[in-house]
Scaffold this motif. Structure first.
Motif, short mmCIF file in Angstrom:
data_model
loop_
_atom_site.label_atom_id
_atom_site.label_comp_id
_atom_site.label_asym_id
_atom_site.label_seq_id
_atom_site.Cartn_x
_atom_site.Cartn_y
_atom_site.Cartn_z
N TYR A 21 0.81 -1.21 0.00
CA TYR A 21 0.00 0.00 0.00
C TYR A 21 0.85 1.27 0.00
O TYR A 21 0.46 2.26 -0.58
CB TYR A 21 -0.93 0.01 1.21
CG TYR A 21 -2.18 -0.78 0.97
CD1 TYR A 21 -3.32 -0.18 0.44
CD2 TYR A 21 -2.20 -2.14 1.21
CE1 TYR A 21 -4.45 -0.93 0.19
CE2 TYR A 21 -3.33 -2.88 0.95
CZ TYR A 21 -4.46 -2.27 0.45
OH TYR A 21 -5.58 -3.01 0.19
N LEU A 57 -3.66 9.67 -3.04
CA LEU A 57 -3.96 8.57 -2.14
C LEU A 57 -5.08 7.70 -2.69
O LEU A 57 -5.03 6.47 -2.63
CB LEU A 57 -4.35 9.11 -0.76
CG LEU A 57 -3.20 9.62 0.11
CD1 LEU A 57 -3.75 10.36 1.33
CD2 LEU A 57 -2.32 8.47 0.55
N LEU A 58 -6.11 8.34 -3.25
CA LEU A 58 -7.23 7.59 -3.80
C LEU A 58 -6.78 6.78 -5.01
O LEU A 58 -7.15 5.62 -5.17
CB LEU A 58 -8.36 8.55 -4.18
CG LEU A 58 -9.58 7.90 -4.83
CD1 LEU A 58 -10.17 6.85 -3.89
CD2 LEU A 58 -10.61 8.95 -5.19
N SER A 61 -4.93 3.81 -3.79
CA SER A 61 -5.84 2.82 -3.21
C SER A 61 -6.52 2.02 -4.30
O SER A 61 -6.61 0.80 -4.24
CB SER A 61 -6.88 3.51 -2.33
OG SER A 61 -7.83 2.59 -1.87
N ASN A 62 -7.01 2.73 -5.33
CA ASN A 62 -7.70 2.05 -6.41
C ASN A 62 -6.75 1.17 -7.20
O ASN A 62 -7.11 0.07 -7.62
CB ASN A 62 -8.36 3.07 -7.34
CG ASN A 62 -9.56 3.74 -6.71
OD1 ASN A 62 -10.15 3.20 -5.79
ND2 ASN A 62 -9.91 4.92 -7.19
N LEU A 119 -2.49 7.04 7.65
CA LEU A 119 -3.77 7.02 6.95
C LEU A 119 -4.92 7.00 7.94
O LEU A 119 -4.79 6.51 9.07
CB LEU A 119 -3.88 5.78 6.06
CG LEU A 119 -2.94 5.69 4.86
CD1 LEU A 119 -3.21 4.40 4.10
CD2 LEU A 119 -3.10 6.89 3.94
N SER A 123 -8.82 9.05 4.34
CA SER A 123 -7.74 9.20 3.36
C SER A 123 -8.10 8.55 2.03
O SER A 123 -7.76 9.06 0.97
CB SER A 123 -6.44 8.58 3.89
OG SER A 123 -6.01 9.22 5.08
N CYS A 124 -8.79 7.42 2.10
CA CYS A 124 -9.15 6.69 0.87
C CYS A 124 -10.62 6.85 0.51
O CYS A 124 -10.98 6.62 -0.65
CB CYS A 124 -8.84 5.20 1.03
SG CYS A 124 -7.09 4.81 1.19
N HIS A 125 -11.46 7.22 1.48
CA HIS A 125 -12.90 7.21 1.23
C HIS A 125 -13.57 8.57 1.31
O HIS A 125 -14.80 8.65 1.35
CB HIS A 125 -13.58 6.21 2.17
CG HIS A 125 -13.14 4.80 1.95
ND1 HIS A 125 -13.34 4.15 0.74
CD2 HIS A 125 -12.51 3.91 2.74
CE1 HIS A 125 -12.85 2.93 0.81
NE2 HIS A 125 -12.33 2.75 2.02
N GLY A 133 -13.99 5.96 -3.51
CA GLY A 133 -13.18 4.77 -3.27
C GLY A 133 -13.96 3.51 -2.97
O GLY A 133 -13.39 2.52 -2.51
N CYS A 167 -9.69 -3.07 6.69
CA CYS A 167 -9.00 -1.80 6.42
C CYS A 167 -7.93 -1.51 7.47
O CYS A 167 -6.88 -0.95 7.15
CB CYS A 167 -10.01 -0.66 6.36
SG CYS A 167 -11.06 -0.69 4.89
N PRO A 171 -4.72 -1.62 4.36
CA PRO A 171 -4.16 -0.30 4.01
C PRO A 171 -3.63 0.50 5.19
O PRO A 171 -2.67 1.26 5.04
CB PRO A 171 -5.34 0.43 3.34
CG PRO A 171 -6.56 -0.30 3.79
CD PRO A 171 -6.14 -1.72 3.97
#
Length: 205
Positions: A21, A57-58, A61-62, A119, A123-125, A133, A167, A171
């Motif tokens: 990650y 960051l997104l 993540s994707n 994170l 951060s991702c959502h 995300g 999660c 990540p």
């Protein structure tokens, strides 16, 4: 296998997932910085917007999630993230949850101290109701399929608290939260409402 060997195996697995990650994030941040440094003020003139840290960051993540779907990430132990035997959650996935539980869950959603790599869930959502995300399966009520849980932990579907644990371990590169503890219960209750919001259904947020 001894208890020591088992702990060592789980630690190495977690470090491997943490690198999976962290590396894309570093590469994307470095690439974005280099792009901005060379483009200077001409980026916006050419029609390109500056690359934000959240976007990087997104994207990371994707990208990792897609890699996992192709079997590139090392599988983890579902025992870390699956509800233990005899466990009964203190939140509901079908009925209303107390507002104080949701408020606490929202606080934790932005809490970077839960991770070992800086994170947070946001951060991702996304933040402030900007839900990003998530794959289309997140529109379904819990339990439902989550790509990361399926590819890394072999779980065809997860409850909200199990998704939080996935999660935490993957990540966010941290230990799972205490089952039945205030943090896991609050975050899971909050994510139930986020799922409803994402699906365009009435929610309590």
């Amino acid at each position: 296998m001894s208890q020591h060997d088992d702990k060592r195996r789980r630690l190495l697995g977690r470090l491997s997932r943490q690198f999976a990650y962290t590396a894309p994030v570093l590469a994307l941040v470095a690439g974005g910085a280099a792009l901005q440094a060379t483009a200077g003020n001409t980026s916006t003139e050419a029609g390109f917007a500056p690359v934000s840290e959240a976007a990087l960051l997104l994207a990371s993540s994707n990208a990792v999630a897609e890699g996992e779907a192709e079997g590139e990430a090392e599988a983890g132990s579902s025992a870390e993230v699956r509800r233990p035997d005899g466990y009964t959650p203190d939140y509901s996935e079908t009925d209303e949850n107390p507002q104080e539980l949701l408020a606490r869950g929202e606080e934790l959603y932005y809490d970077t101290s839960l991770s070992t790599n800086g994170l947070s869930c946001a951060s991702c959502h996304g933040s402030d109701g900007d839900d990003v995300g998530y794959k289309a399966t997140f529109e379904q009520p819990f339990p439902h399929q989550v790509a990361m849980a399926s590819s890394q932990f072999g779980m065809p579907e997860v409850h909200a608290d199990e998704m939080v644990q996935v999660c935490m371990v993957a990540p966010m590169a941290a230990e799972p939260l205490e089952w039945g503890g205030e943090k896991l219960t609050s975050l899971a209750a909050y994510m139930v409402e986020v799922q409803k919001r994402f699906a365009g259904e009435p929610h309590d947020l």
